[in-house]
Design a protein around this motif. Structure first.
Motif, mmCIF file in Angstrom:
data_model
loop_
_atom_site.group_PDB
_atom_site.id
_atom_site.type_symbol
_atom_site.label_atom_id
_atom_site.label_comp_id
_atom_site.label_asym_id
_atom_site.label_seq_id
_atom_site.Cartn_x
_atom_site.Cartn_y
_atom_site.Cartn_z
ATOM 1 N N ALA A 17 0.833 -1.209 0.000
ATOM 2 C CA ALA A 17 0.000 0.000 0.000
ATOM 3 C C ALA A 17 0.866 1.256 0.000
ATOM 4 O O ALA A 17 0.538 2.248 -0.669
ATOM 5 C CB ALA A 17 -0.926 -0.006 1.216
ATOM 6 N N GLY A 18 1.972 1.235 0.728
ATOM 7 C CA GLY A 18 2.862 2.394 0.768
ATOM 8 C C GLY A 18 3.496 2.689 -0.581
ATOM 9 O O GLY A 18 3.568 3.845 -1.010
ATOM 10 N N PHE A 134 -6.114 -6.569 1.280
ATOM 11 C CA PHE A 134 -6.745 -6.284 2.573
ATOM 12 C C PHE A 134 -8.139 -6.894 2.640
ATOM 13 O O PHE A 134 -8.905 -6.816 1.687
ATOM 14 C CB PHE A 134 -6.844 -4.775 2.808
ATOM 15 N N VAL A 135 -8.440 -7.492 3.793
ATOM 16 C CA VAL A 135 -9.796 -7.891 4.140
ATOM 17 C C VAL A 135 -10.305 -6.952 5.224
ATOM 18 O O VAL A 135 -11.441 -6.480 5.172
ATOM 19 C CB VAL A 135 -9.852 -9.356 4.603
ATOM 20 N N GLU A 136 -9.455 -6.668 6.194
ATOM 21 C CA GLU A 136 -9.758 -5.657 7.201
ATOM 22 C C GLU A 136 -9.162 -4.309 6.769
ATOM 23 O O GLU A 136 -8.214 -4.269 5.984
ATOM 24 C CB GLU A 136 -9.168 -6.050 8.559
ATOM 25 N N ARG A 137 -9.723 -3.227 7.303
ATOM 26 C CA ARG A 137 -9.246 -1.858 7.091
ATOM 27 C C ARG A 137 -9.283 -1.433 5.621
ATOM 28 O O ARG A 137 -8.500 -0.575 5.191
ATOM 29 C CB ARG A 137 -7.825 -1.691 7.646
ATOM 30 N N GLY A 204 -5.760 -9.434 7.514
ATOM 31 C CA GLY A 204 -7.048 -9.590 8.163
ATOM 32 C C GLY A 204 -7.845 -10.793 7.714
ATOM 33 O O GLY A 204 -8.953 -11.025 8.229
ATOM 34 N N ALA A 205 -7.338 -11.587 6.775
ATOM 35 C CA ALA A 205 -8.076 -12.763 6.292
ATOM 36 C C ALA A 205 -8.002 -13.883 7.325
ATOM 37 O O ALA A 205 -6.950 -14.132 7.925
ATOM 38 C CB ALA A 205 -7.508 -13.246 4.965
ATOM 39 N N GLY A 206 -9.125 -14.562 7.541
ATOM 40 C CA GLY A 206 -9.159 -15.689 8.461
ATOM 41 C C GLY A 206 -8.598 -16.953 7.842
ATOM 42 O O GLY A 206 -8.280 -16.999 6.651
ATOM 43 N N GLU A 207 -8.502 -17.988 8.656
ATOM 44 C CA GLU A 207 -7.949 -19.250 8.172
ATOM 45 C C GLU A 207 -8.827 -19.885 7.104
ATOM 46 O O GLU A 207 -8.355 -20.670 6.281
ATOM 47 C CB GLU A 207 -7.754 -20.220 9.343
#
Length: 421
Positions: A17-18, A134-137, A204-207
């Protein structure tokens, strides 16, 4: 790419992202530079303002038009390759302009070639990176990358204006070319195609997370044109398109390209005028964030009415103001707060009207209308200045257009319509 391990684990998504943020800043700086180059090119070559503005208009238009198709290219050719080659194209085209002697050279390099290159390093890139990594944020990251494209085009202006004032136009184009050239290998080395290519899942992705199926370029193109065909049959699409056309006309096209030259006509040094645009960029961050908060709580049509109406009235007022540093600073703060405040309510209305599937794609086409409006103002204001020797009529026309957009916003329907695929 082979599954080469990278540092930071899943947090490597923030590295990606940066780097994307920096690439978007480079593209934004390129798109802002024509506003700084108008006066130096006039002095060096004696070109009229209409000819100089044509390059900016073509570049802005291609910057927006390339977006929907860049997504398809990223699916088939790859994000890493597409971004790196786009940055190379930006560097080569702007670097070649250092040798230009005719106005068509400027149109070919900064208008056509740089327009295509920067169009592939635009908001569609930010959305692609966020969705893949990204899954979260997602909202936070997309907001930050949006700031790179919206605010970046303004915050670089004082530095470029300083360079132009002390060294002329050639150091400006070489600086832009150097930045793009530096970013190309950085993007190639630090942006893997997908998290799986370095042995990770998105942040942020789960298993139990499973990577979505990878679509082909043909499916992406069919989806883009299919959504456009369905949306174009509705009045809501054309009202949103009209509003965003006028949004681009009154921001990137008029203020972004011609504000420095307009201030120059009134005796203000380029660096000080560029500082006003940088001030707009700073307050744009606050205005867009506040607009998103308001969109969650109030009717987005009414918000658009207020944004466009106030914008239109301020543009009509500006040419008749005393042009003191105080009045211009107040204008810069106000206009900065309103610069892309229209984006959250417009995106919300597109989703409400066309559903979760077609809404984002339709918004992409509406955003292309934004750049079409910006291109229209970039060349139109230049022609008016060349013909009349002043910008007053251009600002009044843009102000009236803002009032038209305000009225059109209240005619938009919010309900989701079922559209056949």
């Amino acid at each position: 790419m082979a599954a080469i391990r990278r540092p930071f684990g899943r947090n490597y998504a923030f590295v990606v992202a940066g780097v994307t943020f920096l690439a978007l800043l480079a593209a934004a700086g390129l798109r802002a530079a024509p506003g700084v180059l108008i006066l130096p090119l006039e002095k060096s070559f004696g070109w009229d303002r209409g000819s100089i503005s044509l390059a900016a208009a073509i570049g802005i238009f291609l910057y927006g038009l390339t977006g929907p198709f860049a997504a398809a290219l990223m699916q088939s050719f790859g994000v890493r390759k597409t971004v790196s080659l786009a940055l190379v194209l930006m560097a080569v085209s702007t670097g070649l302009s250092a040798f230009m002697t005719q106005s068509w050279h400027y149109v070919a390099t900064w208008g056509v070639l740089a327009g295509f290159g920067s169009g592939a390093v635009a908001m569609v890139l930010g959305a692609t990176i966020v969705n893949r990594w990204f899954v979260e944020r997602r909202g936070l990251m997309l907001g930050l990358l949006t700031a790179a494209t919206a605010t970046g085009s303004l915050i670089f202006l004082p530095a470029m204006a300083f360079i132009a004032e002390h060294g002329g136009w050639r150091p400006v184009v070489l600086t832009v070319a150097a930045v793009a050239a530096i970013m190309a290998p950085i993007a190639w080395l630090l942006i893997p195609e997908r998290p799986a290519d370095i042995g990770h899942k998105p942040f942020g992705a789960g298993e139990d997370w499973v990577e979505p199926p990878r679509g082909s370029a043909s499916n992406a193109l069919a989806g883009a044109f299919g959504a456009l065909a369905r949306a174009s049959k509705t009045r809501t699409f054309w009202l949103l398109f009209l509003g965003f056309f006028i949004c681009g006309l009154t921001t990137n096209g008029l203020i972004g390209v011609h504000m420095i030259a307009f201030c120059g006509d009134r005796g203000m040094p380029e660096v000080r005028a560029a500082g006003l645009l940088a001030l707009m960029g700073l307050f744009d961050l606050f205005g867009t964030t506040a607009s998103g908060w308001l969109t969650d709580r109030y009717d987005p049509r009414k918000l658009l009415f207020v944004y466009y109406a106030l914008r239109g009235l301020s543009l009509i007022y500006l040419p008749y103001s005393d042009f003191s540093i105080v009045s211009l600073s107040v204008f810069a703060v106000f206009y900065g707060l309103d610069w892309i405040a229209t984006v959250p309510p417009t995106a919300r209305l597109a989703t409400q009207a066309f559903g979760d599937r077609d809404g984002p794609i339709v918004f992409g086409w509406i955003a292309a209308g934004h750049q079409l409006g910006a291109a229209t103002a970039a060349v139109g204001a230049g022609l008016i200045r060349a013909a009349q020797g002043q910008y007053v009529q251009a600002f009044v026309i843009a102000g009236v257009a803002g009032l038209i957009a305000a009225g059109a916003s209240l005619l938009i329907r919010r309900e989701v319509k079922a559209m056949a695929a």
